[in-house]
Design a protein around this motif. Structure first.
Motif, PDB file in Angstrom:
ATOM      1  N   ASP A 110     -41.905 -33.130  -4.733  1.00  0.00           N
ATOM      2  CA  ASP A 110     -43.193 -33.817  -4.753  1.00  0.00           C
ATOM      3  C   ASP A 110     -43.324 -34.543  -3.413  1.00  0.00           C
ATOM      4  OD1 ASP A 110     -45.247 -35.608  -5.073  1.00  0.00           O
ATOM      5  OD2 ASP A 110     -44.276 -36.774  -6.667  1.00  0.00           O
TER       6      ASP A 110
ATOM      7  N   VAL B  79     -43.132 -27.199  -2.780  1.00  0.00           N
ATOM      8  CA  VAL B  79     -44.128 -27.902  -3.598  1.00  0.00           C
ATOM      9  C   VAL B  79     -44.790 -26.915  -4.556  1.00  0.00           C
ATOM     10  CG1 VAL B  79     -46.349 -29.130  -3.562  1.00  0.00           C
ATOM     11  CG2 VAL B  79     -44.553 -29.761  -1.941  1.00  0.00           C
ATOM     12  N   GLU B  80     -45.157 -25.733  -4.027  1.00  0.00           N
ATOM     13  CA  GLU B  80     -45.763 -24.693  -4.872  1.00  0.00           C
ATOM     14  C   GLU B  80     -44.870 -24.334  -6.054  1.00  0.00           C
ATOM     15  OE1 GLU B  80     -46.755 -21.109  -2.737  1.00  0.00           O
ATOM     16  OE2 GLU B  80     -48.129 -22.228  -1.434  1.00  0.00           O
ATOM     17  N   LYS B  81     -43.579 -24.314  -5.792  1.00  0.00           N
ATOM     18  CA  LYS B  81     -42.633 -23.972  -6.852  1.00  0.00           C
ATOM     19  C   LYS B  81     -42.375 -25.145  -7.798  1.00  0.00           C
ATOM     20  CE  LYS B  81     -39.930 -20.340  -4.572  1.00  0.00           C
ATOM     21  NZ  LYS B  81     -39.964 -19.349  -5.674  1.00  0.00           N
ATOM     22  N   GLY B  82     -42.949 -26.278  -7.475  1.00  0.00           N
ATOM     23  CA  GLY B  82     -42.768 -27.451  -8.326  1.00  0.00           C
ATOM     24  C   GLY B  82     -41.393 -28.095  -8.198  1.00  0.00           C
ATOM     25  N   LEU B  83     -40.699 -27.796  -7.087  1.00  0.00           N
ATOM     26  CA  LEU B  83     -39.340 -28.331  -6.933  1.00  0.00           C
ATOM     27  C   LEU B  83     -39.318 -29.683  -6.237  1.00  0.00           C
ATOM     28  CD1 LEU B  83     -37.452 -25.050  -5.983  1.00  0.00           C
ATOM     29  CD2 LEU B  83     -37.199 -26.384  -8.085  1.00  0.00           C
TER      30      LEU B  83
ATOM     31  N   ARG C  72     -44.287 -26.743   1.859  1.00  0.00           N
ATOM     32  CA  ARG C  72     -45.382 -26.163   1.057  1.00  0.00           C
ATOM     33  C   ARG C  72     -44.848 -25.251  -0.040  1.00  0.00           C
ATOM     34  NH1 ARG C  72     -50.771 -24.347   4.181  1.00  0.00           N
ATOM     35  NH2 ARG C  72     -50.979 -26.143   5.563  1.00  0.00           N
TER      36      ARG C  72
END
Lengths: 190, 106
Positions: free
Chosen positions: A24, A18-22, A15
């Motif tokens: 998918d 994903v939040e950090k955009g690292l 999670r």
């Protein structure tokens, strides 16, 4: 750390990443799918069967494994350098990663559990003949055993000897005969 | 004595094996691969972290070897070293998720 704890930590980690955009999540699904379906010892078997049939390929495979298999485009990379070691009547080769779990994923998939086990990692170096015996493989006393320790930079695969019975076999039979354990070196093909 | 639990088992992928005993193990493995692809770290750096965690984790006699727990610990420690994620941040979210599992959020 119990299994439930680990599962929660993994979920939390995913999670946050994903939040950090690292990462998918869909891409993670794709990686798992690749290892579950397309990356496995059937790839190594293709290379071994070809080396048995084609002396020129065999030479290039033993000379520079990475270049020799490049044209196959196998997935599951992470292998900078592949070294293929050849079994002969005088020499038996076996592969280990003493420090962790390095393994030629692209050719053999993910390693079996025993390969990552501390018992195998330490004992195959100290007493290879005894450990191979436990795998059901008796190596004649006069035959040398070479143990190859994998690392992040170099991954090893064993080129097993072709059993005589396969001399005139068709491709499918050849492919079927090459086992994962033979390419690690804890089994011989008969 | 060497344990060979998968010897003789019906093999998927033609004598390869599905490595993941639980879904989280596959997620963690895939995360490490994806982060490497994304350039967050080099695979060799991960390998070094894994070796360090394995070397510092005593093997409990008679207990199954928890390889993916070590793999996860290595990933967390590398992400902390790289200042990507603090372990406390993960810990906080774990606590929230655990509370959820006990029904406290209903």
């Amino acid at each position: 750390m119990g299994d439930t704890d680990a599962a929660l930590r993994a979920e939390a980690l995913e999670r946050l990443l994903v939040e950090k955009g690292l990462i998918d999540p869909a891409h993670l699904d794709g990686i798992i799918e690749m290892f579950n379906t397309r990356v496995g010892p059937m790839n190594g078997a293709r290379v071994v069967a070809r080396a048995w049939r084609d002396p020129v390929f065999r030479q290039s495979l033993l000379h520079d494994g990475s270049s020799a298999i490049a044209s196959y485009g196998f997935e599951g990379g992470q292998v900078d350098k592949l070294v293929v070691v050849e079994n002969t009547p005088d020499v038996h080769n076996v592969v280990v990663c003493t420090l962790c779990s390095c393994y030629p994923w692209a050719l053999l998939g993910l390693p079996p559990k025993w390969y990552k086990d501390p018992a195998y990692r330490s004992r195959i170096v100290r007493e290879p003949r005894v450990v191979l015996r436990e795998f059901g493989l008796a190596i004649a006393p006069q035959r040398e055993i070479r143990v190859w320790d994998s690392s992040a930079e170099i991954r090893y695969m064993v080129l097993p000897m072709m059993p005589d019975r396969l001399r005139d076999a068709d491709d499918a039979t050849l492919l079927d005969a090459v086992s994962r354990d033979a390419m690690i070196g804890v089994q011989e093909l008969t | 004595m060497l344990r060979i639990p998968d010897a003789g088992a019906a093999p998927p992928l033609r004598n390869g094996e599905l490595d993941f005993e639980a879904p989280w193990q596959g997620r963690v493995f895939a995360m490490a691969n994806a982060l490497c692809e994304a350039g967050v770290f080099e695979w060799q750096e991960f390998q070094t972290a894994l070796i360090r965690v394995i070397a510092s984790s005593p093997v409990a006699e008679g207990q199954p070897y928890q390889y993916y727990n070590l793999f996860l610990a290595a990933l967390e420690s590398l992400l902390a070293d790289k200042s990507v994620l603090r372990q406390q941040t993960i810990g906080q979210l774990v606590a929230e998720l655990a509370a959820r599992e006990h029904g406290h959020d209903h």
